[in-house]
Scaffold this active site. Structure first.
Site, PDB file in Angstrom:
ATOM      1  N   ARG A 112       0.830  -1.158  -0.085  1.00 13.52           N
ATOM      2  CA  ARG A 112      -0.150  -0.001  -0.010  1.00 13.52           C
ATOM      3  C   ARG A 112       0.891   1.282   0.141  1.00 13.52           C
ATOM      4  O   ARG A 112       1.820   1.412   0.659  1.00 13.52           O
ATOM      5  CB  ARG A 112      -1.000  -0.002   1.280  1.00 13.52           C
ATOM      6  CG  ARG A 112      -1.895   1.157   1.617  1.00 13.52           C
ATOM      7  CD  ARG A 112      -2.928   0.856   0.478  1.00 13.52           C
ATOM      8  NE  ARG A 112      -4.137   1.860   0.964  1.00 13.52           N
ATOM      9  CZ  ARG A 112      -5.322   2.113  -0.015  1.00 13.52           C
ATOM     10  NH1 ARG A 112      -5.397   1.594  -1.360  1.00 13.52           N
ATOM     11  NH2 ARG A 112      -6.375   2.623   0.680  1.00 13.52           N
ATOM     12  N   THR A 417      -9.032   0.740 -10.399  1.00 12.82           N
ATOM     13  CA  THR A 417      -8.330  -0.337  -9.806  1.00 12.82           C
ATOM     14  C   THR A 417      -8.217  -1.488 -10.881  1.00 12.82           C
ATOM     15  O   THR A 417      -9.266  -1.554 -11.648  1.00 12.82           O
ATOM     16  CB  THR A 417      -8.709  -0.954  -8.462  1.00 12.82           C
ATOM     17  OG1 THR A 417      -8.466   0.244  -7.348  1.00 12.82           O
ATOM     18  CG2 THR A 417      -8.053  -1.929  -7.771  1.00 12.82           C
ATOM     19  N   ASP A 459      -8.182   8.096   0.418  1.00 15.37           N
ATOM     20  CA  ASP A 459      -8.958   6.894   1.051  1.00 15.37           C
ATOM     21  C   ASP A 459      -8.716   7.442   2.581  1.00 15.37           C
ATOM     22  O   ASP A 459      -9.460   6.584   3.508  1.00 15.37           O
ATOM     23  CB  ASP A 459      -8.298   5.472   0.836  1.00 15.37           C
ATOM     24  CG  ASP A 459      -8.911   4.975  -0.404  1.00 15.37           C
ATOM     25  OD1 ASP A 459      -9.657   5.635  -1.111  1.00 15.37           O
ATOM     26  OD2 ASP A 459      -8.202   3.768  -0.819  1.00 15.37           O
ATOM     27  N   SER A 480      -7.851   0.521   2.950  1.00 17.60           N
ATOM     28  CA  SER A 480      -8.400   0.132   1.668  1.00 17.60           C
ATOM     29  C   SER A 480      -9.452  -0.870   1.844  1.00 17.60           C
ATOM     30  O   SER A 480      -9.611  -1.273   2.821  1.00 17.60           O
ATOM     31  CB  SER A 480      -7.013  -0.551   0.848  1.00 17.60           C
ATOM     32  OG  SER A 480      -7.367  -1.068  -0.175  1.00 17.60           O
ATOM     33  N   SER A 481     -10.168  -0.949   0.673  1.00 21.16           N
ATOM     34  CA  SER A 481     -10.960  -2.147   0.835  1.00 21.16           C
ATOM     35  C   SER A 481     -10.623  -3.245  -0.480  1.00 21.16           C
ATOM     36  O   SER A 481     -11.602  -4.125  -0.299  1.00 21.16           O
ATOM     37  CB  SER A 481     -12.219  -1.655   0.144  1.00 21.16           C
ATOM     38  OG  SER A 481     -12.841  -0.390   0.666  1.00 21.16           O
TER      39      SER A 481
HETATM   40  N1  GLU Z   1      -8.485   3.159  -3.137  1.00 20.34           N
HETATM   41  C1  GLU Z   1      -9.297   1.921  -3.019  1.00 20.34           C
HETATM   42  C2  GLU Z   1      -9.035   0.970  -2.101  1.00 20.34           C
HETATM   43  O1  GLU Z   1      -7.832   0.854  -1.921  1.00 20.34           O
HETATM   44  C3  GLU Z   1      -9.214   1.298  -4.813  1.00 20.34           C
HETATM   45  C4  GLU Z   1      -9.818   1.984  -5.514  1.00 20.34           C
HETATM   46  C5  GLU Z   1     -10.721   1.531  -6.207  1.00 20.34           C
HETATM   47  O2  GLU Z   1     -10.977   0.421  -6.479  1.00 20.34           O
HETATM   48  O3  GLU Z   1     -11.601   2.600  -6.760  1.00 20.34           O
HETATM   49  O4  GLU Z   1      -9.675   0.317  -1.539  1.00 20.34           O
END
Ligand code: GLU
Length: 611
Positions: A112, A417, A459, A480-481
Site C-alpha cells: 500500500r 483499480t 482513502d 483500503s477495501s
Molecule cells: N482506493 C481503493 C482502495 O484501496 C481502491 C480504488 C478503487 O477500487 O476504486 O480500496
C-alpha cells in the site's frame, strides 16, 4: 473496463467476439482490430485472468516459458501498467496474496502507498476555509493526495520471496508492449475523455495521453516509449533508480511542484512527498486473514486493507444461516444485512494496524459474529446506518454492550483499480489487486517516465478526528477495501478471486463467494450475476439488472434499492472481477468479466473443454 453495459443485457455475440461489435467511437476502416476478450477458459498447465487480453497473454507466455505464478503475476501487472495506465502502474500500490503449493501456506504482501512523513493531520483541510477540500476536483487532482508508491517494491519482494525469474526477465515483455503499443478500445478512449480536463492540467499528462490535444482513436496503437524506457532502466538497475535515484527525485518534485500547464483553473493542492519518503518505503510481509466458511478456508488481506476483515466478518455472520436451503431473495436479504454490520465495524475499528489497534481477532471471531447476527431480523431490514458492535464485550448470547459511537464518514472511495489472478502448473496461486485509486490517479504523470501518480491518500478520512482509526498520520497507510482472496479446501486451493470498485470491492467479493458456494452458480455465472452492495447506507446500491431481478422481493424485506452510479462517469456497474477456480480433478476455469468495463480476458496454458 468499459462502463456502459449492464450485465444481463450482454448479447451472445459480445460474449463470443466483442471485437466484432460496433462500439461508439468505432475504429476507422484501416484500424488495427481490438484483440478479442475471452471471459471463460478451461484447461490445464496454468491460467491467468485479468481485465486485458495483452496482459493475460503476457502472463500466459511467462507460464508457458516455465515461470511460476508469481513471475506471471508480476509480468501481467506490469503489462496492465501499459494497457490500463489509468487503473494501476508504477505510481500506485496494492495487495498481493500468494498460496505456495510446496508449503501449503497462504501469505501476503502489503504494498500500500504511505503518507509522507511530513504530512500534517489537517492536510486535507483547505487553509482558505478551514473546511475539507472539495473531494472532486480539489483533492482528487492534487499533489497532497499522492502516497509513496509501493507497486515496484511489491514486485521486487514477491519475486524475491516466491518467484523464479528476476525483475529483469519479467519486465521484458511489458517493456516491449509499451514500445509496440496496444490497440485503443472504446473503454480507453472513454476514460481519457472522462479525464480530459484533469489531464490537460499537467504538461506531462497532456503530452502522454492527449497528444496534439486529441483523444486517442479507437483502433489505433497507443505507444508509451517513456514507460518502455522506465521499465528498461528498472530491468538494468533494479528498483534503486525509483526509490533512491533520479525517479525518486522526479516523483517528489511532481508532487510538491506539479507540472502545471496553465490550461485549466483546477486548484491542485500541492503535497509533502520527499525523496526520503521514497527511500524509506518498505512493503510489509503480512499474515493473511483466515475465515472458515462452509468447510472452506477463505484467506484475505489484513489491515491496512479492510478487505479480509470485512469480507471475513460478513462470512462469519452468514455461516450461521443455511443460505443454500432458503429462498434466494431471503438469502440475499441476509447477505445485505450481514454486509451492513461488517461495514459498521469496519468504519469504527479498521485502519492501518501499525498505527491503530485493530481488533482483528474480535472482528473475525465466530462469537462476535453470533452477537452481530442477533441484530439481524431474517424478515426485515434494519434502518441504516446500523451501529457498530462492541468488541470489548461479547459472548454470543445476544446481549452485547454498546459499541463506540458510529463515525459518520462519507464514502469517497472511487471505482478504479484492477485485479488479476494466476495459477501455475505446480498449484501456486496469486490473487493480486493493484491501483492508483481514481481512474487516472492524481492526474499527474511523472515527466518523461510514462506513468501516473496515485491519489491513494484520499482513502484517509479528511477530518482530523482522533477517534477515527483512518485519520491521517505521517507514514501511515490509508485504509483500503481491496480484497484479493484465495480459498482452500483441505489445504488445497479451490478458488482465487478479487475485483476493483472502491468499497464495493468488499461486497463484490462477498457476493461472488455467496453466489458460488451457497447459491449454486458456476464461477463464470457468479462473476456475471447482477450485483448489489450494502455498505451500511440508507439505500442498497445496485446494478439496474439486480433491481429488475430482485427489487420487489427485497423491497418486501424493507430494503430500498438505488441504481449504482459514479459522479464522473455515470457508471451503473459494480466491480469487474477476475477469478480462477481449480476443480477437484485439477481442471482450471479462468473466469473474467463478461461485460463490465468492456469485459476481461481469461486464458489457460492448455485448453481443455470442461466435461
Ligand atoms: N482506493 C481503493 C482502495 O484501496 C481502491 C480504488 C478503487 O477500487 O476504486 O480500496
Amino acid at each position: 473496463m468499459r462502463r456502459h453495459s449492464i450485465v444481463r443485457a450482454v448479447p451472445a455475440l459480445a460474449l463470443l467476439a466483442p471485437a466484432l461489435v460496433a462500439l461508439p467511437g468505432a475504429p476507422p476502416a484501416a484500424a488495427v482490430p481490438v484483440p478479442p476478450k475471452i471471459p471463460v477458459a478451461t484447461g490445464t498447465g496454468g491460467a491467468v485472468s485479468s481485465v486485458d487480453p495483452d496482459a493475460t497473454r503476457i502472463g500466459l507466455a511467462v507460464l508457458r516459458s516455465g515461470g511460476n505464478a508469481v513471475d506471471a503475476a508480476v509480468a501481467t501487472a506490469a503489462a496492465l501498467g501499459v494497457t490500463e495506465p489509468y487503473s494501476a502502474g508504477l505510481g500506485g500500490g496494492g495487495y498481493f496474496v500468494h498460496h505456495d503449493a510446496s508449503t501449503g501456506k497462504v501469505e501476503t504482501i502489503d504494498g500500500r502507498e504511505t503518507a509522507p512523513r511530513g504530512i500534517p493531520a489537517d492536510a486535507f483541510l483547505d487553509p482558505a476555509t478551514g473546511e475539507p477540500y472539495e473531494f472532486t476536483p480539489d483533492l482528487v487532482t492534487s499533489g497532497v493526495s499522492v502516497g509513496t508508491p509501493g507497486t515496484l517494491a511489491t514486485w521486487e519482494r514477491a519475486l524475491d520471496r516466491w518467484g523464479s525469474r528476476s525483475l529483469k526477465q519479467v519486465l521484458g515483455r511489458p517493456a516491449a508492449l509499451a514500445r509496440k503499443g496496444f490497440v485503443v478500445d472504446d473503454t480507453f478512449r472513454q476514460q481519457t475523455k472522462d479525464n480530459r480536463e484533469r489531464f490537460r492540467t499537467f504538461t506531462s499528462t497532456k503530452q502522454l495521453f492527449l497528444r496534439g490535444g486529441r483523444l486517442p482513436q479507437v483502433g489505433t496503437r497507443f505507444r508509451n516509449p517513456d514507460l518502455a524506457r522506465t521499465y528498461d532502466l528498472l530491468r538494468q538497475a533494479g528498483p534503486a533508480p525509483f526509490y533512491r535515484g533520479p525517479i525518486a527525485g522526479e516523483i517528489a518534485k511532481s508532487v510538491r511542484k506539479p507540472p502545471l500547464s496553465g490550461r485549466t483553473d483546477l486548484p491542485v493542492p500541492t503535497g509533502y512527498l520527499t525523496k526520503r519518503d521514497l527511500r524509506d518505503y518498505r512493503v510489509r510481509d503480512q499474515a493473511a486473514t483466515r475465515t472458515g466458511y462452509r468447510g472452506l478456508d477463505v484467506y484475505g488481506m489484513a489491515p491496512s486493507s479492510s478487505g479480509g476483515s470485512t469480507v471475513g466478518e460478513a462470512l462469519e455472520i452468514l455461516e450461521r444461516h443455511d443460505l443454500a436451503a432458503m429462498d434466494e431473495a431471503q438469502a440475499l436479504h441476509l447477505y445485505l444485512e450481514a454486509s451492513a454490520r461488517a461495514f459498521a465495524d469496519r468504519t469504527a475499528y479498521v485502519g492501518d494496524a501499525a498505527y491503530v489497534d485493530v481488533p482483528l481477532d474480535d472482528l473475525l471471531s465466530p462469537t462476535f459474529a453470533a452477537e452481530r447476527d442477533c441484530t439481524i431480523d431474517p424478515e426485515q431490514a434494519a434502518p441504516k446506518p446500523v451501529d457498530p458492535g462492541d468488541v470489548t464485550s461479547y459472548d454470543g448470547e445476544c446481549a452485547a454492550g454498546e459499541g463506540p459511537e458510529p463515525v459518520a464518514v462519507p464514502d469517497t472511495e472511487n471505482v478504479e483499480t484492477t485485479h488479476l489472478t494466476v495459477v501455475d502448473r505446480w498449484g501456486d496461486v496469486v490473487s493480486y489487486t493493484l491501483t492508483i485509486e481514481q481512474t487516472g490517479g492524481s492526474g499527474i504523470v511523472v515527466p518523461g517516465r510514462g506513468f501516473l501518480l496515485n491519489n491513494e491518500l484520499t482513502d484517509f478520512t479528511a477530518e482530523p478526528d482522533p477517534e477515527d482509526p483512518n485519520r491521517i498520520q505521517p507514514g501511515k497507510r490509508p485504509r483500503s477495501s481491496m480484497s484479493p482472496t484465495i480459498v482452500l479446501r483441505d489445504g488445497k486451493p479451490v478458488l482465487a478471486v478479487g475485483s476493483p470498485g472502491g468499497s464495493t470491492i468488499i461486497t463484490t467479493v462477498l457476493q461472488i463467494l455467496v453466489e458460488r458456494f451457497d447459491l449454486g452458480r458456476s464461477i463464470a455465472e457468479a462473476l456475471a450475476a447482477p450485483r448489489a452492495s450494502q455498505r451500511n447506507t440508507e439505500a442498497v446500491t445496485a446494478e439496474p439488472a439486480f433491481i429488475e431481478a430482485w427489487g420487489p422481493q427485497l423491497e418486501a424485506f424493507g430494503h430500498t434499492l438505488a441504481p449504482a452510479g459514479d459522479a464522473l462517469t455515470s457508471a451503473a456497474e459494480i466491480g469487474a472481477a477476475a477469478a480462477i477456480e481449480i476443480g477437484p480433478d485439477g481442471l482450471l476455469t479462468a473466469a473474467a468479466e463478461p461485460a463490465r468495463r468492456g469485459g476481461g480476458s481469461a486464458g489457460v496454458v492448455r485448453r481443455q473443454e470442461s466435461p
